[in-house]
Design an enzyme around this catalytic site. Sequence first.
Site: not given
Length: 428
Positions: A13, A16, A40-41, A223
């Site tokens: 988080d 990215k 979750g981007h 990640q």
Amino acid sequence: MPASVLVGTQWGDEGKGKVTDLISGDFDCVVRYQGGANAGHTVIANGHKLALHQVPSGVMYEGVVPVIGNGCIVDPEILLSEIDMLEGQGVSCDLLKISGNAHIVMPYHKDLDGANEKRLGKNLIGTTKRGVGPCYKDKMDRIGLRVQDMLDEKIFREKLESALVSTNAILAKVYGMPTYTVEKICETYLPMAERIKPYICESSLFLNEELEAGKNILFEGAQATMLDIDHGTYPFVTSSNCTAGGAVTGSGVGPTNIDRVLGIAKAYLTRVGSGPFPTELPEGDEVGDKLSSVGHEFGVTTGRKRRCGWYDAVVVNYAARVNGLTDLAITKLDVLGCLDTIKVCVAYECDGKRYTTVPEHQSVFYHAKPVYEELPGWKCDISGCRDFYQLPREAKDYLDFIEQLADVRVSIVAVGPDREQTINRHWK
Ligand code: GDP
Ligand code: IMO
Ligand code: MG
């Protein structure tokens, strides 16, 4: 720059998605090489705010080919709903390519993920419950189903039948949970397979042909370094190689094509799930609460509140080593504008010994006490700055200090969530 890798340097988080989106326009292909829907981007561009789990963040640019590499795992349901969401927002997924060698997340992987966590009780990992660990476990056990198995119903059924022998035994006998039949899974998976077929591609071949034709590739890590299965805080990690080396095995592109590795680091630190975190601020701490609320630190995938702490230069310096970083992007610098003073962890102390790199032994890391240096804050809004020299002196000093500790140049600075809220110093 034939190929560059973008990689998280902390516990995920870091932003990215934002940085991938920012630089994707300079590349021809953007490739995810590991992980699945646990990622979750967040991408905010052209007025759209999107949370991407499976599709590479480069999808926002017309003409950039998004590729899901062989090192990824694909949850067909989440992938298809993401494609529908993107197309609904006017973002075309026509160019999307998915490696036939990527593994498929099955419903029983999610059941087992939940059941494992329950079994671990207070020692739970705090996974995203997306079935990631069990899916990679089946891959290593050589009983996984791959995206290419969706091309042939007969093969899909045969492989599924074989996988269910051991899986059903574990579900029923170890966890007392309902089992699956081939028919039950085929009912939902075969129609999804029909929709996924057009995207399936021999992606290693495709990417190498692109390189030969002079095209550029960006690898988008999911990640982060400290969640890497080999280099992270095992067992409180994810089940894949998030570090830069994963880009090679997870795509079938040779390491000699990669000439830049961009590490993404948040200007402070967050972590979701369990595991050691030396610079964590305790629950209820005033600074921790400020970082959490000003930085909106809630998980994109699970909505969980992220644990917050001070920037840890030991961790980023370690990330520089294990990834071979050539550049750093510092994100969320604007968030620190709410603080009078800012601490940076420059070393750990444990049992009277000083550590300036992440200690290999887990017990040392667990008991590591951070050694801080305190810097003055700038106490103002920097989200409008677009040039390094527009930043207040204290913010420039903070970046210089980080650069010096990491021994990697800070090439990008993010001062807000939007694509434009960025200072590009050396990336191009
Ligand atoms: P990722 O998983 O590394 O892509 O990061 P996430 O998207 O999960 O979390 C990063 C969050 O910070 C998202 O809500 C982004 O919109 C936001 N963000 C990214 N860069 C910045 C920044 O420089 N400043 C602020 N205030 N928010 C940012
Ligand atoms: P992005 O790409 C932050 C964490 C989970 C848990 C551990 C294992 O958005 O940075 P898993 O479901 O992978 O088996 O969970 O890893 N985790 C993440 N933390 N950002 C992520 O992805 C994460 N993906 C997994 O919280 O601690
Ligand atoms: Mg995220």
